[in-house]
Write a protein that holds these residues in place. Structure first.
Motif, PDB file in Angstrom:
ATOM      1  N   GLU A 532       2.700  34.760 -40.615  1.00 43.67           N
ATOM      2  CA  GLU A 532       1.285  34.820 -39.755  1.00 43.67           C
ATOM      3  C   GLU A 532       1.680  36.168 -39.075  1.00 43.67           C
ATOM      4  O   GLU A 532       1.102  37.316 -39.278  1.00 43.67           O
ATOM      5  N   LYS A 533       2.834  36.348 -38.548  1.00 44.18           N
ATOM      6  CA  LYS A 533       3.174  37.656 -37.781  1.00 44.18           C
ATOM      7  C   LYS A 533       3.298  38.765 -38.890  1.00 44.18           C
ATOM      8  O   LYS A 533       2.785  39.869 -38.692  1.00 44.18           O
ATOM      9  N   VAL A 534       4.226  38.367 -39.769  1.00 38.45           N
ATOM     10  CA  VAL A 534       4.222  39.479 -40.790  1.00 38.45           C
ATOM     11  C   VAL A 534       2.714  40.120 -41.470  1.00 38.45           C
ATOM     12  O   VAL A 534       2.505  41.457 -41.503  1.00 38.45           O
ATOM     13  N   GLU A 535       1.918  39.024 -41.587  1.00 39.47           N
ATOM     14  CA  GLU A 535       0.778  39.651 -42.218  1.00 39.47           C
ATOM     15  C   GLU A 535      -0.098  40.189 -41.402  1.00 39.47           C
ATOM     16  O   GLU A 535      -0.781  41.136 -41.741  1.00 39.47           O
ATOM     17  N   ALA A 577       1.270  47.509 -29.375  1.00 37.35           N
ATOM     18  CA  ALA A 577       1.224  46.543 -29.465  1.00 37.35           C
ATOM     19  C   ALA A 577       2.235  45.805 -30.691  1.00 37.35           C
ATOM     20  O   ALA A 577       2.753  44.784 -30.726  1.00 37.35           O
ATOM     21  N   LEU A 578       2.172  46.671 -31.718  1.00 39.66           N
ATOM     22  CA  LEU A 578       3.106  46.536 -32.961  1.00 39.66           C
ATOM     23  C   LEU A 578       4.609  46.518 -32.431  1.00 39.66           C
ATOM     24  O   LEU A 578       5.431  45.667 -33.090  1.00 39.66           O
ATOM     25  N   LYS A 579       4.944  47.407 -31.470  1.00 31.76           N
ATOM     26  CA  LYS A 579       6.494  47.633 -31.045  1.00 31.76           C
ATOM     27  C   LYS A 579       6.620  46.343 -30.486  1.00 31.76           C
ATOM     28  O   LYS A 579       7.772  45.629 -30.326  1.00 31.76           O
ATOM     29  N   ALA A 580       5.546  45.773 -29.574  1.00 34.41           N
ATOM     30  CA  ALA A 580       6.005  44.328 -28.734  1.00 34.41           C
ATOM     31  C   ALA A 580       5.936  43.119 -29.517  1.00 34.41           C
ATOM     32  O   ALA A 580       6.492  42.373 -29.112  1.00 34.41           O
ATOM     33  N   VAL A 583       1.965  38.523 -31.491  1.00 37.79           N
ATOM     34  CA  VAL A 583       0.830  38.359 -32.581  1.00 37.79           C
ATOM     35  C   VAL A 583      -0.578  38.628 -31.782  1.00 37.79           C
ATOM     36  O   VAL A 583      -1.372  39.230 -32.533  1.00 37.79           O
ATOM     37  N   ALA A 584      -0.665  37.960 -30.934  1.00 35.98           N
ATOM     38  CA  ALA A 584      -2.187  37.744 -30.427  1.00 35.98           C
ATOM     39  C   ALA A 584      -2.700  39.036 -29.779  1.00 35.98           C
ATOM     40  O   ALA A 584      -3.885  39.510 -30.144  1.00 35.98           O
ATOM     41  N   THR A 585      -1.856  40.004 -29.298  1.00 36.32           N
ATOM     42  CA  THR A 585      -2.239  41.430 -28.720  1.00 36.32           C
ATOM     43  C   THR A 585      -2.329  42.089 -30.297  1.00 36.32           C
ATOM     44  O   THR A 585      -3.253  42.907 -30.217  1.00 36.32           O
ATOM     45  N   ILE A 586      -1.464  42.089 -31.108  1.00 36.24           N
ATOM     46  CA  ILE A 586      -1.712  42.915 -32.318  1.00 36.24           C
ATOM     47  C   ILE A 586      -3.144  42.554 -33.098  1.00 36.24           C
ATOM     48  O   ILE A 586      -3.988  43.552 -33.250  1.00 36.24           O
ATOM     49  N   LYS A 587      -3.416  41.244 -32.942  1.00 35.05           N
ATOM     50  CA  LYS A 587      -4.727  40.990 -33.549  1.00 35.05           C
ATOM     51  C   LYS A 587      -6.074  41.437 -32.671  1.00 35.05           C
ATOM     52  O   LYS A 587      -6.706  42.025 -33.296  1.00 35.05           O
TER      53      LYS A 587
END
Lengths: 647, 70
Positions: A532-535, A577-580, A583-587
């Protein structure tokens, strides 16, 4: 409807097959698009667990944490299973079994061979589930005919850990003959199955009988060598290549795990090539280096040279053939067919040796890599009731008995007895007023108890004191269809009974299996999260790239200033967010960005549509070009696009 | 030239070359042939490509065979 899958859990490669509704058997391709999956597990540096092809691909880079040929270790004690050429660490577990030391996420972990096998089984299960589109919970797994109880039990445990109910453990040659027998004309015949796989060699003599229209398979005799297989052929070649290299350069390539891995791959490839070609070149640039600079390995190898190297190995397969024939009380002329199973039987030398021994051409009409899995799937079909007219009878590979007075082994179940089987015999005490007897269960062919393998022991106590020879103790052996033994002892006078289920001498307890099962489930959860994270990350990254591209394409004049700032802020927030890696923040930030850029996208879309219609006009203007040469149209298309950009 | 034309045709059908050089090793698309010491290249990154790999859409046709920095 429940489907029972058939799994060939091989030493080097595994294969899964399933019976279709129409009764045909389908070998399921792995996600990589190949019918077999390497039986290799690895823990990658980022802590991810790899199975199959991807594990094989990174083997050179990570030899200490790549586990292969685990089938050689399963159900073996540490001393027995110890191999000299494994690139990973094997140590002794508390129960005397082997255990594998592996680095997972920088943490040293100890894994049992059962656990490693279960990961492979899990992959096969998933492969089958993806093909079928529903869950699979039951399987038939094959093992070499020579596997003892401990090894069979361990294989069954591995299935349990993987979340599969193992409906039946069947012998590989039995499975192969099942695959063979199903497709052929009916009638009584005796066949020899010569199975030279990656790590094991078996030969079995099988009788296919036609009883009242039913197909009955009976294994008359099996014999083999659990440490002879394609891997030994590779090893032979590796040793030769390494010795030659050492003569020239005074460097032993086998000492360093990285060149060893490369050598291993090159040797396997050369071996395969020599099955069709007369000569091959082994070319390994930069194999190692010393003070004088890099060293390369370049060597020509002819088929006859290779054959002379492995002569011993090929010859070693003949004796088990003779023994099996003798056990089956048959001669070469009684054999109607010989079938070859296992990738190594593709070697022309092996085929000719088999032909010379059995005095007939071997059947090659079954894919040697897949026959076993096909047979296992057929057996699955039998068990689930889809196939009705096949009855499979299997035999015990070794005699079973107990130790009696004077250290003698008294056999209760002779070798090659058809299973399931139940036998009992009455024994008595050896001394006056003896109140306790020890039932020591043995497996093997020797008369001396100590020379055979001890499977387990238990005591039957509280026998009323009486003169020797008076008490009557009935010992019963019950061996089920999976070859797993249950031994019971009953004192006929008092009715007292004791029994034991023979499992691996070390083996795993039920609690350990349960624990591993939970670990495996937990692991599946981790995998899901990881995916999920990678996606999510990929999605976010492509959105950023897409938005940036859209902004440049539209040009500054078409993007309003405040809109641009909003988008740029959203992009930089998302990049944060990507650096951190949360998953939730990226979304959340992905959503924000797509909203901020929505209006711009609409405009871009509108413009693209306008472009497309003008493109269409341009293509219509050159209809002759389209028919003649596709590439010309391509060029035309690109030009049109450029024109539009300039405009 | 011919190679480029060929690649273009492949591209049209969704086949793409795997761009491996200087990327971090990814076991999904790369096959590690060996590891070497290479100053200036980050550990675990691809130093050199021995054999190009190709993908069709997201499906791996052939992994890129690569040399990895130690």
């Amino acid at each position: 409807m429940s489907v029972i899958i058939g799994v060939d859990l091989g030493t080097t490669n595994s294969c899964v097959a399933v019976m279709e509704k129409d009764g045909s058997v389908k070998v399921i391709d792995s996600p990589e698009g190949r019918p077999t999956t390497p039986s290799i597990i690895a823990a990658a540096k980022d802590g991810e667990l790899l199975v199959g092809d991807s594990a094989k691909r990174q083997a050179t880079q990570n030899p200490q944490n790549t586990i292969y040929e685990v089938k050689r270790l399963i159900g073996s004690t540490y001393e027995k299973g110890l191999e000299k050429d494994l690139s990973y660490q094997v140590s002794k577990a508390k129960n005397g079994d082997c255990c594998i030391e592996i680095d997972v996420n920088g943490k040293k972990e100890k894994w049992s061979p059962e656990k490693v096998s279960s990961l492979i089984l899990q992959r096969m299960k998933k492969t089958a589930e993806e093909y079928l589109g529903h869950e699979v919970t039951e399987a038939v797994i094959t093992v070499p005919a020579y596997f003892d109880d401990a090894q069979r039990q361990a294989t069954k445990d591995a299935g349990k850990i993987a979340g599969l109910t193992v409906k039946r453990i069947i012998n590989e040659p039995t499975a192969a003959s099942l695959a063979f027998g199903m497709d052929k004309a009916r009638g009584d015949r005796k066949i020899a199955v010569y199975d030279l796989g990656g790590g094991t060699f078996d030969v079995s003599i099988i009788e296919i009988a036609n009883v009242d229209g039913d197909h009955q398979f009976e294994v008359l005799a099996t014999n083999g060598d659990t440490h002879l297989g394609g891997a030994n052929f590779d090893e032979c070649l590796i040793d030769y290549l390494a010795e030659e290299f050492k003569k020239e350069n005074k460097i032993d390539l086998r000492k360093d795990p990285v060149p060893l891995q490369r050598l291993k791959e090159a040797a396997e490839k050369a071996k395969i090539e020599l099955s069709s070609a007369q000569q091959t070149e082994i070319n390994l640039p930069f194999i190692t280096a010393d003070a004088d600079g890099p060293k390369h390995l370049v060597m020509q190898l002819t088929r006859s040279k290779f054959e002379s190297l492995v002569d011993k190995l090929v010859d070693a397969t003949i004796k088990p053939c003779q023994v099996a024939l003798k056990d089956a009380k048959l001669s070469v002329s009684d054999i109607d067919d010989v079938i070859l199973v296992g990738g190594q039987t593709r070697m022309p030398k092996v085929q000719s040796v088999v032909k010379d021994f059995f005095k007939k051409e071997a059947r090659k009409d079954i894919n040697p890599d897949q026959a076993v899995a096909v047979g296992a799937a057929l057996q699955g079909g039998v068990l689930s009731g889809d196939v009705k007219d096949v009855l499979l009878l299997d035999v015990t590979p070794l005699s079973l008995g107990i130790e009696t007075e004077g250290g003698i082994m008294t056999k209760l179940i002779e070798k090659n007895t058809t299973i399931p089987s139940k036998k009992s015999q009455v024994f008595s005490t050896a001394a006056d007023n003896q109140t306790e007897v020890t039932i020591h269960v043995l497996q093997g062919e020797r008369d001396m108890a100590s020379a055979n393998k001890s499977l387990g022991r238990f005591n039957l106590s509280n026998i009323p004191p009486s003169p020797r020879g008076m008490p009557q103790i009935e010992v019963s052996f019950d061996i089920d269809a999976n070859g797993i033994l249950n031994v019971g002892a009953t004192d006929k006078a008092t009715g007292k009974a004791q029994s034991i289920v023979i499992k691996a001498a070390g083996g795993l307890t039920d609690e350990e299996i349960e624990q591993m099962k939970q670990d495996a489930e937990q692991h599946a959860e981790d995998d899901k999260l990881f995916k999920e994270k990678v996606e999510t990350k990929n999605q976010a990254e492509s959105l950023i790239a897409g938005t940036k591209k859209a902004m440049t394409e539209l040009g500054d004049d078409k993007v309003e200033a405040d809109e641009k700032t909003a988008i740029e802020t959203a992009i930089s927030e998302l990049e944060e967010a990507l650096k951190a890696e949360d998953v939730a923040t990226i979304k959340e930030k992905t959503e924000a960005l797509s909203q901020a850029s929505a209006k711009m996208s609409e405009r871009l879309y509108a413009q693209k549509q306008a472009d497309a219609s003008s493109n269409g006009a341009a293509e219509q203007a050159a209809p002759e070009a389209e028919g003649t040469d596709e590439n010309v149209v391509d060029a035309e298309f690109e030009e049109v696009k450029d024109d539009n950009k300039e405009a | 030239m011919t190679f480029k034309l060929f690649l273009d045709v492949l591209n049209k059908h969704g086949v793409t070359k795997i761009d491996a050089k200087d990327q971090a090793f990814d076991h999904n698309i790369h096959e590690a042939m060996t590891t070497i010491d290479q100053p200036g290249v980050e550990s675990g990154h691809v130093v050199d490509v021995i054999q190009e790999g190709y993908k069709m859409g997201d499906r791996l046709l052939r992994p890129a065979r690569v040399i990895i920095a130690k």
